[in-house]
Design a protein around this motif. Structure first.
Motif, PDB file in Angstrom:
ATOM      1  N   GLY A   1     -24.039 -12.841  75.994  1.00 48.48           N
ATOM      2  CA  GLY A   1     -25.334 -13.714  75.935  1.00 48.48           C
ATOM      3  C   GLY A   1     -25.886 -14.613  76.948  1.00 48.48           C
ATOM      4  N   LYS A   2     -24.769 -14.476  78.104  1.00 50.75           N
ATOM      5  CA  LYS A   2     -25.162 -15.293  79.034  1.00 50.75           C
ATOM      6  C   LYS A   2     -25.909 -14.531  80.247  1.00 50.75           C
ATOM      7  CE  LYS A   2     -21.023 -18.227  78.031  1.00 50.75           C
ATOM      8  NZ  LYS A   2     -19.887 -18.314  78.238  1.00 50.75           N
ATOM      9  N   PRO A   3     -26.590 -15.163  81.295  1.00 53.39           N
ATOM     10  CA  PRO A   3     -27.384 -14.343  82.220  1.00 53.39           C
ATOM     11  C   PRO A   3     -26.463 -13.911  83.137  1.00 53.39           C
ATOM     12  CG  PRO A   3     -28.357 -16.712  81.784  1.00 53.39           C
ATOM     13  CD  PRO A   3     -27.099 -16.606  80.908  1.00 53.39           C
ATOM     14  N   THR A   4     -26.719 -12.694  83.666  1.00 55.37           N
ATOM     15  CA  THR A   4     -25.867 -12.174  84.827  1.00 55.37           C
ATOM     16  C   THR A   4     -27.018 -11.431  85.520  1.00 55.37           C
ATOM     17  OG1 THR A   4     -23.829 -11.088  85.499  1.00 55.37           O
ATOM     18  CG2 THR A   4     -24.962 -10.385  83.446  1.00 55.37           C
ATOM     19  N   THR A   5     -26.573 -10.706  86.759  1.00 51.31           N
ATOM     20  CA  THR A   5     -27.227 -10.034  87.651  1.00 51.31           C
ATOM     21  C   THR A   5     -26.102  -8.965  87.964  1.00 51.31           C
ATOM     22  OG1 THR A   5     -26.983 -11.129  89.767  1.00 51.31           O
ATOM     23  CG2 THR A   5     -28.759 -11.826  88.510  1.00 51.31           C
ATOM     24  N   LEU A   6     -26.841  -7.825  88.604  1.00 52.05           N
ATOM     25  CA  LEU A   6     -25.945  -6.724  89.327  1.00 52.05           C
ATOM     26  C   LEU A   6     -25.137  -7.226  90.401  1.00 52.05           C
ATOM     27  CD1 LEU A   6     -28.049  -3.766  89.080  1.00 52.05           C
ATOM     28  CD2 LEU A   6     -26.467  -4.419  87.343  1.00 52.05           C
ATOM     29  N   ALA A   7     -25.511  -8.369  90.900  1.00 53.94           N
ATOM     30  CA  ALA A   7     -24.848  -8.945  91.990  1.00 53.94           C
ATOM     31  C   ALA A   7     -23.424  -9.405  91.570  1.00 53.94           C
ATOM     32  CB  ALA A   7     -25.583 -10.146  92.626  1.00 53.94           C
ATOM     33  N   ALA A   8     -23.246  -9.621  90.287  1.00 52.89           N
ATOM     34  CA  ALA A   8     -21.681 -10.009  89.976  1.00 52.89           C
ATOM     35  C   ALA A   8     -20.705  -8.658  89.759  1.00 52.89           C
ATOM     36  CB  ALA A   8     -22.012 -10.361  88.117  1.00 52.89           C
ATOM     37  N   PHE A   9     -21.313  -7.622  89.999  1.00 57.22           N
ATOM     38  CA  PHE A   9     -20.530  -6.229  90.115  1.00 57.22           C
ATOM     39  C   PHE A   9     -20.351  -5.926  91.374  1.00 57.22           C
ATOM     40  CE2 PHE A   9     -22.734  -6.768  85.792  1.00 57.22           C
ATOM     41  CZ  PHE A   9     -21.379  -6.584  85.192  1.00 57.22           C
ATOM     42  N   LYS A  10     -20.995  -6.497  92.386  1.00 55.22           N
ATOM     43  CA  LYS A  10     -20.861  -6.184  93.863  1.00 55.22           C
ATOM     44  C   LYS A  10     -19.304  -6.003  94.293  1.00 55.22           C
ATOM     45  CE  LYS A  10     -23.503  -6.738  98.165  1.00 55.22           C
ATOM     46  NZ  LYS A  10     -24.170  -7.427  98.888  1.00 55.22           N
ATOM     47  N   GLY A  11     -19.193  -5.055  95.116  1.00 60.14           N
ATOM     48  CA  GLY A  11     -17.853  -4.908  95.798  1.00 60.14           C
ATOM     49  C   GLY A  11     -17.149  -3.574  95.475  1.00 60.14           C
ATOM     50  N   LYS A  12     -17.935  -3.059  94.233  1.00 64.32           N
ATOM     51  CA  LYS A  12     -17.244  -1.707  93.623  1.00 64.32           C
ATOM     52  C   LYS A  12     -18.456  -0.836  93.198  1.00 64.32           C
ATOM     53  CE  LYS A  12     -16.148  -4.187  89.783  1.00 64.32           C
ATOM     54  NZ  LYS A  12     -14.903  -4.881  89.155  1.00 64.32           N
ATOM     55  N   PRO A  13     -18.368   0.494  93.455  1.00 60.89           N
ATOM     56  CA  PRO A  13     -19.459   1.392  92.681  1.00 60.89           C
ATOM     57  C   PRO A  13     -19.572   1.086  91.443  1.00 60.89           C
ATOM     58  CG  PRO A  13     -17.733   2.716  93.998  1.00 60.89           C
ATOM     59  CD  PRO A  13     -16.934   1.312  94.040  1.00 60.89           C
ATOM     60  N   LEU A  14     -20.814   1.148  90.957  1.00 62.07           N
ATOM     61  CA  LEU A  14     -21.164   0.974  89.813  1.00 62.07           C
ATOM     62  C   LEU A  14     -22.543   1.827  88.938  1.00 62.07           C
ATOM     63  CD1 LEU A  14     -21.380  -1.538  87.380  1.00 62.07           C
ATOM     64  CD2 LEU A  14     -23.370  -2.456  88.697  1.00 62.07           C
ATOM     65  N   LEU A  15     -22.223   2.047  87.863  1.00 64.81           N
ATOM     66  CA  LEU A  15     -23.108   2.980  87.189  1.00 64.81           C
ATOM     67  C   LEU A  15     -24.130   2.091  86.333  1.00 64.81           C
ATOM     68  CD1 LEU A  15     -24.530   5.829  86.634  1.00 64.81           C
ATOM     69  CD2 LEU A  15     -22.770   6.019  85.057  1.00 64.81           C
ATOM     70  N   VAL A  16     -25.357   2.114  86.432  1.00 65.68           N
ATOM     71  CA  VAL A  16     -26.099   1.338  85.527  1.00 65.68           C
ATOM     72  C   VAL A  16     -26.880   2.193  84.564  1.00 65.68           C
ATOM     73  CG1 VAL A  16     -27.981  -0.145  85.287  1.00 65.68           C
ATOM     74  CG2 VAL A  16     -26.399  -0.729  86.806  1.00 65.68           C
ATOM     75  N   ASN A  17     -26.786   2.013  83.227  1.00 71.41           N
ATOM     76  CA  ASN A  17     -27.482   2.956  82.474  1.00 71.41           C
ATOM     77  C   ASN A  17     -28.326   1.980  81.370  1.00 71.41           C
ATOM     78  OD1 ASN A  17     -27.190   4.184  79.263  1.00 71.41           O
ATOM     79  ND2 ASN A  17     -27.085   5.859  80.664  1.00 71.41           N
ATOM     80  N   THR A  42     -19.983   9.860  76.080  1.00 70.77           N
ATOM     81  CA  THR A  42     -19.371  10.398  77.173  1.00 70.77           C
ATOM     82  C   THR A  42     -19.731   9.637  78.346  1.00 70.77           C
ATOM     83  OG1 THR A  42     -21.455  11.310  77.767  1.00 70.77           O
ATOM     84  CG2 THR A  42     -20.095  12.850  76.756  1.00 70.77           C
ATOM     85  N   LEU A  43     -20.510   8.617  78.337  1.00 70.34           N
ATOM     86  CA  LEU A  43     -20.738   7.503  79.018  1.00 70.34           C
ATOM     87  C   LEU A  43     -19.512   6.520  79.066  1.00 70.34           C
ATOM     88  CD1 LEU A  43     -22.740   6.697  81.247  1.00 70.34           C
ATOM     89  CD2 LEU A  43     -23.752   4.907  79.374  1.00 70.34           C
ATOM     90  N   ASP A  44     -19.175   6.382  77.785  1.00 72.81           N
ATOM     91  CA  ASP A  44     -17.787   5.323  77.438  1.00 72.81           C
ATOM     92  C   ASP A  44     -16.699   6.046  78.193  1.00 72.81           C
ATOM     93  OD1 ASP A  44     -16.353   3.317  76.387  1.00 72.81           O
ATOM     94  OD2 ASP A  44     -15.700   5.050  74.979  1.00 72.81           O
ATOM     95  N   ALA A  45     -16.477   7.362  78.041  1.00 70.96           N
ATOM     96  CA  ALA A  45     -15.296   8.273  78.693  1.00 70.96           C
ATOM     97  C   ALA A  45     -15.529   8.265  80.311  1.00 70.96           C
ATOM     98  CB  ALA A  45     -15.398   9.376  78.104  1.00 70.96           C
ATOM     99  N   ALA A  46     -16.493   8.089  80.741  1.00 71.37           N
ATOM    100  CA  ALA A  46     -16.966   8.137  82.225  1.00 71.37           C
ATOM    101  C   ALA A  46     -16.495   6.674  82.599  1.00 71.37           C
ATOM    102  CB  ALA A  46     -18.227   8.148  82.761  1.00 71.37           C
ATOM    103  N   ALA A  47     -16.653   5.704  81.897  1.00 72.95           N
ATOM    104  CA  ALA A  47     -16.306   4.170  82.396  1.00 72.95           C
ATOM    105  C   ALA A  47     -14.706   4.116  82.529  1.00 72.95           C
ATOM    106  CB  ALA A  47     -16.714   3.227  81.134  1.00 72.95           C
ATOM    107  N   ALA A  48     -13.904   5.044  82.337  1.00 74.83           N
ATOM    108  CA  ALA A  48     -12.413   4.904  82.679  1.00 74.83           C
ATOM    109  C   ALA A  48     -12.465   5.205  84.194  1.00 74.83           C
ATOM    110  CB  ALA A  48     -11.727   6.160  81.830  1.00 74.83           C
ATOM    111  N   THR A  49     -13.106   5.693  84.903  1.00 76.05           N
ATOM    112  CA  THR A  49     -13.172   6.034  86.277  1.00 76.05           C
ATOM    113  C   THR A  49     -14.217   5.387  87.142  1.00 76.05           C
ATOM    114  OG1 THR A  49     -14.785   7.959  86.069  1.00 76.05           O
ATOM    115  CG2 THR A  49     -12.324   8.362  85.887  1.00 76.05           C
ATOM    116  N   ILE A  50     -15.331   4.682  86.636  1.00 75.56           N
ATOM    117  CA  ILE A  50     -16.037   4.002  87.201  1.00 75.56           C
ATOM    118  C   ILE A  50     -16.735   2.784  86.334  1.00 75.56           C
ATOM    119  CG2 ILE A  50     -18.255   5.359  86.781  1.00 75.56           C
ATOM    120  CD1 ILE A  50     -19.303   4.898  89.495  1.00 75.56           C
ATOM    121  N   PRO A  51     -16.886   1.602  86.910  1.00 76.81           N
ATOM    122  CA  PRO A  51     -17.585   0.521  86.231  1.00 76.81           C
ATOM    123  C   PRO A  51     -19.180   1.021  85.734  1.00 76.81           C
ATOM    124  CG  PRO A  51     -16.565  -0.330  88.316  1.00 76.81           C
ATOM    125  CD  PRO A  51     -16.567   1.194  88.279  1.00 76.81           C
ATOM    126  N   VAL A  52     -19.179   0.868  84.262  1.00 78.98           N
ATOM    127  CA  VAL A  52     -20.539   1.390  83.593  1.00 78.98           C
ATOM    128  C   VAL A  52     -21.043  -0.057  83.219  1.00 78.98           C
ATOM    129  CG1 VAL A  52     -21.605   2.558  82.070  1.00 78.98           C
ATOM    130  CG2 VAL A  52     -19.940   3.391  83.496  1.00 78.98           C
TER     131      VAL A  52
END
Length: 183
Positions: A65-81, A96-106
């Motif tokens: 519940g704390k504020p964040t931005t996508l910048a917190a994930f910078k440095g690796k590929p990221l899939l935003v859904n 299937t998105l949960d399964a994909a999260a094993a190979t890329i941060p989602v």
């Protein structure tokens, strides 16, 4: 009536129009059926016309519940859904998105209005990797003129690679090849 009030009233209707099926709370409680196997039509859903654009600086809530931005994930590929519990295609693609999260941060960012709704959904689904992020101000839906579900792939420098609209089988060969485009 303020502009923000009008947006708060109209945007959920616009999102609903983009999502082709609402899901009742009984359907949400049941395990979602698998997404149909990938086909050529999935490749057509990928839009590369925004390639190279920077990730938005919008704030949303992390799982605590704390504020964040996508910048917190910078440095690796990221899939935003972008998804919602009331959106049938969104709910259908989540396993299937949960399964994909094993190979890329989602980062699955709910466009629902409150945390208890998505917390209950996540508790029922028992996802192994997905976490309940929330954009109750609908900033991402407004910024992307989103029709849910919408996914945006960012590279490790925070630049957009592609975006897709509509449900997808994230474990399909088409989806895996598309996700591999991020470096």
């Amino acid at each position: 009536m303020s502009f923000r009030s009008v947006i708060a009233l109209v945007l959920p209707l616009a999102l609903l129009a983009g999502c082709d099926k609402q899901v009742s709370s009984n359907e949400q409680a049941a395990a979602p059926a698998p997404v149909a196997p990938a086909g050529a039509s999935e490749a057509a859903k990928i839009d590369r016309s925004h390639k190279g654009e920077a990730a938005p600086t919008l704030s949303f809530e992390d799982p605590d519940g704390k504020p964040t931005t996508l910048a917190a994930f910078k440095g690796k590929p990221l899939l935003v859904n972008l998804w919602a519990t009331w959106c049938g295609p969104c709910v259908k693609e989540m396993p299937t998105l949960d399964a994909a999260a094993a190979t890329i941060p989602v980062v699955a960012i709910s466009q629902d209005k409150d945390r208890p709704t998505i917390a209950a959904y996540f508790a029922r689904q028992k996802f192994a990797r997905l976490q309940p992020y929330l954009d109750k101000e609908l900033g991402f839906s407004i910024a992307y003129n989103a029709s849910l579900p919408m996914s945006i792939l960012f590279d490790s420098s925070g630049k957009e690679v592609w975006r897709s609209t509509g449900g997808m089988d994230w474990t399909s060969a088409v989806a895996k090849a598309a996700l591999a485009e991020a470096k």
